[in-house]
Design a protein around this motif. Structure first.
Motif, short mmCIF file in Angstrom:
data_model
loop_
_atom_site.label_atom_id
_atom_site.label_comp_id
_atom_site.label_asym_id
_atom_site.label_seq_id
_atom_site.Cartn_x
_atom_site.Cartn_y
_atom_site.Cartn_z
N LEU A 47 0.82 -1.21 0.00
CA LEU A 47 0.00 0.00 0.00
C LEU A 47 0.85 1.25 0.00
CD1 LEU A 47 -2.87 -0.87 2.51
CD2 LEU A 47 -2.93 -0.90 0.02
N LEU A 48 1.91 1.25 0.81
CA LEU A 48 2.79 2.43 0.87
C LEU A 48 3.47 2.67 -0.48
CD1 LEU A 48 4.41 1.97 4.40
CD2 LEU A 48 2.82 3.77 3.69
N ALA A 49 3.90 1.59 -1.14
CA ALA A 49 4.55 1.73 -2.44
C ALA A 49 3.59 2.33 -3.46
CB ALA A 49 5.06 0.37 -2.92
N PHE A 50 2.36 1.84 -3.49
CA PHE A 50 1.41 2.37 -4.46
C PHE A 50 0.98 3.78 -4.10
CE2 PHE A 50 -2.59 2.88 -6.71
CZ PHE A 50 -2.22 2.43 -7.98
N THR A 51 0.85 4.06 -2.81
CA THR A 51 0.49 5.42 -2.38
C THR A 51 1.58 6.41 -2.77
OG1 THR A 51 -0.79 4.53 -0.53
CG2 THR A 51 -0.14 6.84 -0.40
N TYR A 52 2.82 5.99 -2.64
CA TYR A 52 3.92 6.86 -3.07
C TYR A 52 3.84 7.10 -4.57
CZ TYR A 52 8.59 8.63 -4.02
OH TYR A 52 9.65 9.41 -4.45
N GLY A 53 3.49 6.07 -5.33
CA GLY A 53 3.32 6.24 -6.77
C GLY A 53 2.22 7.24 -7.08
N LEU A 54 1.12 7.18 -6.32
CA LEU A 54 0.04 8.17 -6.51
C LEU A 54 0.52 9.58 -6.17
CD1 LEU A 54 -3.10 6.36 -5.03
CD2 LEU A 54 -2.64 6.89 -7.43
N TYR A 55 1.32 9.69 -5.12
CA TYR A 55 1.87 11.00 -4.74
C TYR A 55 2.71 11.58 -5.87
CZ TYR A 55 5.20 14.21 -2.57
OH TYR A 55 6.00 15.30 -2.29
N ARG A 56 3.56 10.75 -6.47
CA ARG A 56 4.38 11.22 -7.59
C ARG A 56 3.51 11.58 -8.79
NH1 ARG A 56 9.25 12.85 -6.39
NH2 ARG A 56 9.75 12.57 -8.60
N LEU A 57 2.44 10.84 -8.98
CA LEU A 57 1.53 11.13 -10.08
C LEU A 57 0.80 12.45 -9.86
CD1 LEU A 57 0.66 9.79 -12.72
CD2 LEU A 57 -1.24 8.73 -11.47
N ILE A 58 0.43 12.72 -8.60
CA ILE A 58 -0.21 13.99 -8.29
C ILE A 58 0.73 15.16 -8.55
CG2 ILE A 58 -1.08 15.40 -6.36
CD1 ILE A 58 -2.26 12.80 -5.20
N ALA A 70 3.03 15.25 -10.75
CA ALA A 70 3.23 15.38 -12.19
C ALA A 70 1.96 15.85 -12.91
CB ALA A 70 3.69 14.04 -12.77
N LYS A 71 0.80 15.32 -12.51
CA LYS A 71 -0.44 15.57 -13.25
C LYS A 71 -1.42 16.49 -12.52
CE LYS A 71 0.09 12.79 -16.88
NZ LYS A 71 -0.05 13.22 -18.29
N GLY A 72 -1.27 16.60 -11.22
CA GLY A 72 -2.20 17.40 -10.45
C GLY A 72 -3.23 16.55 -9.74
N LEU A 73 -3.72 17.04 -8.60
CA LEU A 73 -4.67 16.29 -7.78
C LEU A 73 -5.99 16.05 -8.52
CD1 LEU A 73 -5.48 15.00 -5.10
CD2 LEU A 73 -6.17 17.28 -4.30
N THR A 74 -6.48 17.09 -9.21
CA THR A 74 -7.76 16.95 -9.91
C THR A 74 -7.71 15.84 -10.95
OG1 THR A 74 -8.25 19.30 -9.59
CG2 THR A 74 -9.48 18.15 -11.32
N TRP A 75 -6.61 15.76 -11.69
CA TRP A 75 -6.45 14.74 -12.73
C TRP A 75 -6.48 13.34 -12.11
CZ3 TRP A 75 -3.26 10.72 -14.09
CH2 TRP A 75 -3.28 10.31 -15.41
#
Length: 367
Positions: free
Chosen positions: A216-227, A229-234
């Motif tokens: 979960l932490l690994a995927f959550t970190y991936g989401l953080y990096r995605l935010i 790069a792309k923004g929270l709304t995206w």
């Protein structure tokens, strides 16, 4: 059938396989790596196509079509990702392949991507299957007896109150269950699926709970990096809202599988494994039965043989119907209507009125 009901003895959880496989001689237990992976590829391909269409073409739509298009994407993607969740659920039952390590690897990846602690859920869900219908030991959707109903339940026992209750269940039910074991069995302290030292788990299971948390932490970190790069709304639009729909479906599906006026629950004086396994009901979700890999309309068979792949479940269900007879439960009521009815009629359980069956409990709604 009465003979079958008393055959559980030393067989216990193998009785389901005996009923279906030995008595009917059908090959429902064969697990194919290639076939199982074909469903993973199919679901992820559809999810990728929906993602590509949304991120490539929606920005060019007129304002009149822009918001309906996103709403359609959210529902469609949420349904497909629910199917992905079901495959990971199958991994947790060792129904994906003949290789436990492969099942756990696939399950960990898919469930982590849906923010589900794979091993944590696997072990609590296994205990649900081992104790289905038991008022003392079942792990999920354990109904309350009337004496345990909260004072405010009377004020929610009306149409507006039911809308409020169902909304809370569908939106917050899954995270509340994982974090605080809401709707699960009571423990002497906080039972949290993220806590390796939770009373849900034994000492030999704790290491794998840490692995679940790491996933979960690994995927959550991936989401953080995605935010970043792309923004929270995206991220919310592309991933967050479909995930909310997945969680809502998980609660709804489980709720309707185990909540029905015709389903009994048992205390320790009357419960046994086979009785509990048969205290479930199949439902009809229309085309979504296929999208959800038939977890909705073959749940009785799933409780009898939980290591059976979903692609054998329809065959097994057709086979067990004539054997189980009145002990097989199916309700074809439209899902929304059924959800409303069960929320209205299944508020708490009380013992059977017959003194000989006081260990059997039935749903009631008179507050």
């Amino acid at each position: 059938m009465d003979t079958l009901l008393h055959m559980y003895g030393t067989y216990k959880q193998s009785i389901g396989f005996l009923i279906v496989a030995e008595y009917l001689d059908i090959s429902i237990h064969t697990r194919s790596v290639l076939r199982s992976f074909s469903y993973v590829v199919y679901d992820l391909t559809l999810a990728s196509i929906f993602y590509y269409i949304a991120t490539t073409y929606f920005q060019n739509l007129s304002s009149l079509l822009f918001y309906p298009a996103w709403a359609l994407y959210w529902v469609a993607q949420g349904c497909i990702l629910t199917g992905v969740w079901v495959i990971a659920h199958e991994c947790g039952h060792h129904a994906f392949s003949d290789y436990q390590w492969l099942d756990d690897t696939v399950g960990l990846i898919l469930h982590s991507a849906l923010l589900v602690p794979y091993f944590s859920w696997k072990y609590s869900h296994r205990r649900h299957h081992s104790n289905t219908g038991s008022l003392e030991r079942d792990e999920v959707f354990v109904p309350k007896q009337k004496s345990a109903i909260k004072w405010y339940s009377t004020y929610l026992n009306n149409p507006l109150g039911r809308v409020f209750t169902l909304t809370i269940q569908l939106v917050l039910g899954w995270p509340l269950y994982l974090a605080f074991n809401v709707s699960g069995r009571p423990y002497d302290r906080l039972a949290c699926h993220y806590d390796p030292y939770s009373p849900i788990y034994s000492d030999r299971e704790r290491l794998q709970i840490f692995i679940s948390d790491a996933g979960l932490l690994a995927f959550t970190y991936g989401l953080y990096r995605l935010i970043l790069a792309k923004g929270l709304t995206w991220v919310v639009c592309v991933y967050g809202v479909p995930l909310l729909i997945v969680k809502g479906f998980l609660v709804l599906i489980t709720f309707l599988q185990h909540t029905h006026p015709a389903l009994p629950h048992y205390d320790s004086s009357e419960w046994d494994w086979l009785r509990g396994a048969l205290a479930t009901v199949d439902r009809d979700y229309g085309i979504l039965n296929k999208v959800f890999h038939n977890i909705t309309d073959t749940h009785v068979a799933h409780h009898l043989v939980s290591t059976m792949p979903h692609y054998h479940a329809m065959e097994a269900t057709k086979a067990i119907k004539p054997i189980l007879g009145q002990y097989y439960h199916f309700d074809g009521t439209p899902v929304v209507k059924a959800m409303w009815r069960e929320a209205k009629e299944c508020i708490y359980v009380e013992p059977d009125e017959d003194e000989k069956n006081r260990g059997v409990f039935w749903y009631r709604n008179k507050l």
